[in-house]
Design an enzyme around this catalytic site. Structure first.
Site, PDB file in Angstrom:
ATOM      1  N   GLY A 184       0.805  -1.343  -0.013  1.00 26.03           N
ATOM      2  CA  GLY A 184      -0.218  -0.119  -0.198  1.00 26.03           C
ATOM      3  C   GLY A 184       0.933   1.238   0.087  1.00 26.03           C
ATOM      4  N   HIS A 244      -2.210   6.134   8.560  1.00 22.50           N
ATOM      5  CA  HIS A 244      -0.946   5.460   8.970  1.00 22.50           C
ATOM      6  C   HIS A 244       0.555   5.907   8.553  1.00 22.50           C
ATOM      7  CE1 HIS A 244       0.439   1.070   9.530  1.00 22.50           C
ATOM      8  NE2 HIS A 244       1.131   1.334   9.142  1.00 22.50           N
ATOM      9  N   GLU A 245       1.108   5.518   6.673  1.00 23.29           N
ATOM     10  CA  GLU A 245       1.950   6.293   7.153  1.00 23.29           C
ATOM     11  C   GLU A 245       2.761   7.971   7.837  1.00 23.29           C
ATOM     12  OE1 GLU A 245       3.937   3.703   6.176  1.00 23.29           O
ATOM     13  OE2 GLU A 245       1.809   2.651   5.267  1.00 23.29           O
TER      14      GLU A 245
END
Length: 900
Positions: A264, A300-301
């Site tokens: 992803g 998230h990242e």
């Protein structure tokens, strides 16, 4: 190097690296065919390192020269093989310079430095940096990087980690830039991007008043599709400041979209590289689910900047240290974003919707993993290929283990534990034990005399615990006694390498409520407080709790909010489940009760089908579904989740012998009957959930679209006379991709073949220039009810299909093999032969992607014999294939050797 030989790595064998490498200077002369890399390493022997040689990892590299302290070394002064460069006899300090070459355009693995769409990109986690240059490719070696990039003018954008120091044009016309990352990091967080890219940017001030630059890069012409990603990045930055007090530590933060990517996204320090599917979006090409996923993955990242980058893993066994924690953080971020600006009741519903979605994912992906040959703790004890352990267990179950600590400590206590974690370990490579110790320091203050020693078993034991509940009511004493018992049999490698101490009880936070027979919540007294939800801490095989002043025999509401990743066993009657489904004040448990009703209904029908009996749906089940559908107190998003039937993967976990064809028949029958018997209610929902006006991905209109498209699918499944015309009109008039794809899905699965084929053809003609939309076109057909192996082979022959692009392979091959049970699980074994063929074809190109497809057969031994035998034969043929990668070899070998 491809090999059949697998080496098992054990956590117990970890040893610190004998050297520190505090400073790394890299210079790249970028050319697609051959890139030259000059690496300068400042090396210091670590105290206690003895006289060990400097051992560096490398893969698919051509060595040009090695120098030590400015002196060129002859080949006899070092050892070189296919994956190691060893320099003996170093003193306490040295400078090592290595010149090497790699071939980005030939790199189909998409690990290391590779070319995609004419641009350069990198992916270094877990062990990709060794494909760029020789280095100590392990997460506990942390260095500061200074990076020089040189490239021809046709690569105008040159990016790396950290802050840009200088940019100039060289005498030969090439461009040269220098980047420096001021923070030490492991090499898996290194990143490089070069090519023809455009960008969108914004500047803002952090909480402490520093001005920072945020940028999102993508292919030229896609600028209009990066607005949502940039907005999501701003929201993530602000949320991390307010929720955890964590601020961006660099002058800039960059996100780059790439078309060819194995996963992803990747949290490289300050330069996140993303699969374009998680960056690009507009109303015409992206669905509501795409918008939600982009916001989640961007978050998230970004959150990894602290939970993964500033504090990283000591070794890859600790992967859940960063991934489980960061998944929990992105789940909380998404829930808060969904609830933003809503009143208290609507916000609670929005958060419940997010919680339901997360649990659905866990049960569909991780519970089967826990029950299969690849079962492992969130901190595994061994692996053969670390790429195979980027699993639902490490990520999703890891997040649940973090969430349990949040539940035990409370919001304030968890924040205090996080603060302590960063105080102790900022700038370090640490272990899961270090994280729990920080949380434990708070827990023991809250609960003197208690600790998290039992809780630590979640990190070293695999499997999904089962919690049996006993409830005894004493009417004369007005007392209710609740007994909880837990068990968890050995799974996966635990069966062949059992813990000498045996499987031990887990620490399970178990949230419970009681309702009376009219659906009203009862007041519970616990620890001197009154509550409607009691949190029980189960830490042994069996415990009991007594609740006084309970006026009547209660109906238990169990595992509220899904307070632990366990399976609950309790003999509710169908009437009790209907009551919970209609009245439970906990929105998750209310959803859960409906899902249990539906599960019982579908599994019962599957058994009738296996026996050749006539199928019929119970009137009480239809009535429960009508009550949910028509409840004016429920918003559309929640009703869309509550009315979704359990997935075939979730249902399969409840079968003694998995029979996908029988499940498909039963599930189809229930959907059709609900569509037919509740047609009036579905029609009303379809009419009331229209969303005229400009498109917005906000939770309220997205929820209405979800319920509207669910209503349309049920009406078509039930044979409603007008539904196909409504679907066709919606498809042709849709102002957004959610409605367009929702209508097309209904037409393909339930409409007449001619209309569906015409709509599919028109969709392709309209969107053939947009790869992400064409991925949707392939996915829809891969999962369609009528799709067979022959259908997929025909689609593979389409000019738009290629195995070399992971997104395209996932859209067609993965979707068919993993999510089309009726098409794959056919008695003649053709579905398994197709899977075998595609695993081997992908393995020759990209072993990491191939290994993920190989996992489609993990639980072969749990199927009915007619399917089990051809599945095993296909696995054995793959295992026997000459030149099989270690990635796939580990998966298929464990599937055959550790079968349930």
């Amino acid at each position: 190097m491809r090999t059949e030989t697998s080496v098992t790595v054990y956590r117990k064998d970890y040893r610190p690296y004998p050297f520190d490498i505090p400073q790394v200077s890299l210079a790249f002369d970028l050319e697609p065919d051959v890139t030259t890399v000059t690496s300068r390493l400042e090396v210091r022997r670590h105290p206690g390192g003895g006289d060990a040689p400097l051992e560096l990892d490398g893969s698919e590299l051509e060595l040009i020269s090695v120098s030590l302290d400015g002196r060129p070394l002859s080949p006899g002064a070092y050892q070189l093989d296919a994956d190691k460069l060893i320099l003996p006899g170093l003193g306490n300090e040295a400078v090592v310079e290595i010149v090497s070459r790699c071939r980005p355009s030939e790199n189909s693995t998409l690990m290391g430095l590779y070319v995609s769409g004419g641009n350069f990109f990198t992916q270094c986690e877990a062990e990709g940096f060794r494909r760029i240059t020789w280095f100590a490719d392990r997460p506990d070696v942390m260095s500061r990087y200074r990076v020089t990039l040189r490239a021809r003018p046709d690569y105008p954008v040159l990016l790396s980690n950290g802050n840009l120091l200088e940019s100039r044009t060289l005498p030969d016309g090439r461009k040269e830039v220098v980047w420096e990352d001021p923070f030490p990091k492991p090499c898996y967080l290194f990143a490089l991007v070069a090519g023809q890219l455009t960008h969108r940017e914004t500047r803002l001030k952090t909480a402490s008043g520093r001005e920072v630059l945020l940028q999102v890069y993508s292919d030229p012409g896609s600028e209009s599709k990066t607005e949502w990603a940039l907005e999501s990045l701003v929201r993530a930055l602000r949320w991390d400041e307010s929720r955890f007090g964590l601020e961006l530590d660099l002058d800039r933060f960059m996100v780059v979209a790439v078309r060819d990517f194995n996963m992803g996204a990747m949290e490289n320090k300050g330069l996140n590289i993303f699969n374009a599917a998680y960056v690009l979006a507009d109303a015409q090409t992206a669905t509501d689910a795409n918008y939600e996923a982009i916001e989640s993955v961007i978050g998230h990242e970004y959150f990894h900047n602290w939970t993964g980058n500033r504090v990283t893993c000591r070794d890859w066994f600790q992967l859940s240290l960063k991934e489980g924690l960061t998944v929990f953080r992105d789940q909380e971020f998404s829930a808060d974003m969904m609830a933003r600006g809503l009143d208290e009741r609507a916000a609670a519903s929005a958060r419940a919707v997010k919680r339901i979605d997360d649990v659905v994912t866990l049960r569909a992906a991780q519970f089967p993993e826990d029950a299969g040959p690849m079962a492992h703790p969130i901190r595994p004890e061994s692996y053969q290929e670390i790429g195979n352990f980027y699993t639902a267990t490490v990520y999703e179950k890891g997040a649940e283990v973090i969430r349990m600590q949040h539940t035990l400590l409370g919001e304030g206590g968890f924040r205090a534990g996080m603060d302590e974690y960063f105080r102790r370990h900022d700038g370090q490579a640490v272990t899961c034990d270090d994280f729990v110790a920080a949380m434990e320091s708070v827990y023991t203050r809250q609960h003197p005399g208690r600790d998290l020693s039992v809780f630590r078993r979640w990190y070293r034991q695999a499997g999904t615990p089962r919690v049996s509940v006993e409830l005894h009511y004493d009417a004369a004493a007005r007392r209710c006694t609740v007994g909880l018992s837990q068990r968890c049999a050995p799974v996966g490698v635990e069966k062949t390498s059992p813990d000498p101490a045996g499987k031990q009880p887990f620490h399970i936070p178990f949230a419970l409520g009681l309702l009376d027979r009219h659906g009203n919540p009862m007041t519970l007294r616990m620890d001197g407080k009154q509550t409607q939800t009691a949190l029980l801490e189960l830490v042994s095989e069996r415990q009991e709790w007594v609740f006084e002043d309970i006026p009547s025999a209660p109906v238990p509401s169990l595992l509220r909010g899904f307070s632990a990743p366990v399976i609950v066993e309790y003999p509710w009657t169908d009437e009790e489940l209907a009551l919970l489904s209609a009245h439970d004040t906990d929105p998750f448990s209310r959803w859960e009760a409906g899902q249990e009703l539906a599960t019982r209904e579908i599994l019962g029908l599957a058994a009738l089908h296996q026996a050749g009996a006539q199928l019929h749906v119970k009137p009480a089940f239809v009535a429960a579904w009508r009550a949910l559908l028509e409840d004016p107190g429920l918003d559309a998003a929640y009703r869309a989740r509550a009315l979704s039937l359990p997935s075939e993967k979730t249902l399969a976990e409840r079968m003694a012998a998995i029979d996908p064809p029988a499940l498909a028949v039963a599930r189809d029958f229930v959907r059709a009957e609900l569509g037919r018997q509740l047609a009036d209610a579905w029609r009303a929902a379809f009419a009331s959930c229209q969303t005229p006006g400009p498109y917005s991905p906000a939770p309220e209109p997205a929820g209405k679209r979800a319920l509207k498209n669910m209503a349309l699918a049920h009406l078509m499944a039930g044979g409603d006379a007008e539904a196909q015309a409504w679907a066709l009109a919606q498809y042709e008039q849709a102002g957004n991709m959610t409605d367009r794809l929702g209508a097309l899905t209904a037409l393909v699965n339930y409409g007449d073949q001619e209309t569906a084929a015409r709509a599919l053809s028109g969709f392709y003609e309209q969107w053939q220039q947009d790869p992400l939309v064409i991925d949707k076109w392939f996915s829809l057909q891969a999962t369609a009810r009528s799709t067979t192996v022959d259908t997929v082979r025909g689609l593979m022959a389409h000019p738009a299909f290629t195995l070399r692009n992971p997104n395209r392979a996932r859209a067609l091959i993965f979707q068919f093999c993993l999510n089309n049970a009726r098409g794959v699980h056919v008695p003649d074994g053709s579905g398994y032969a197709f899977w075998e063929e595609q695993v081997l074809a992908l393995d020759a190109l990209n072993p990491e992607v191939a290994a993920r497809l190989a996992r489609a057969m993990d639980n072969w031994s749990r199927f009915v014999p007619a399917l089990r035998d051809p599945m095993r034969a296909a696995l054995e043929r793959v295992r026997g294939h000459a030149g099989l990668s270690r990635n796939v070899m580990e998966i298929v070998s464990k599937a055959l050797e550790l079968a349930a």
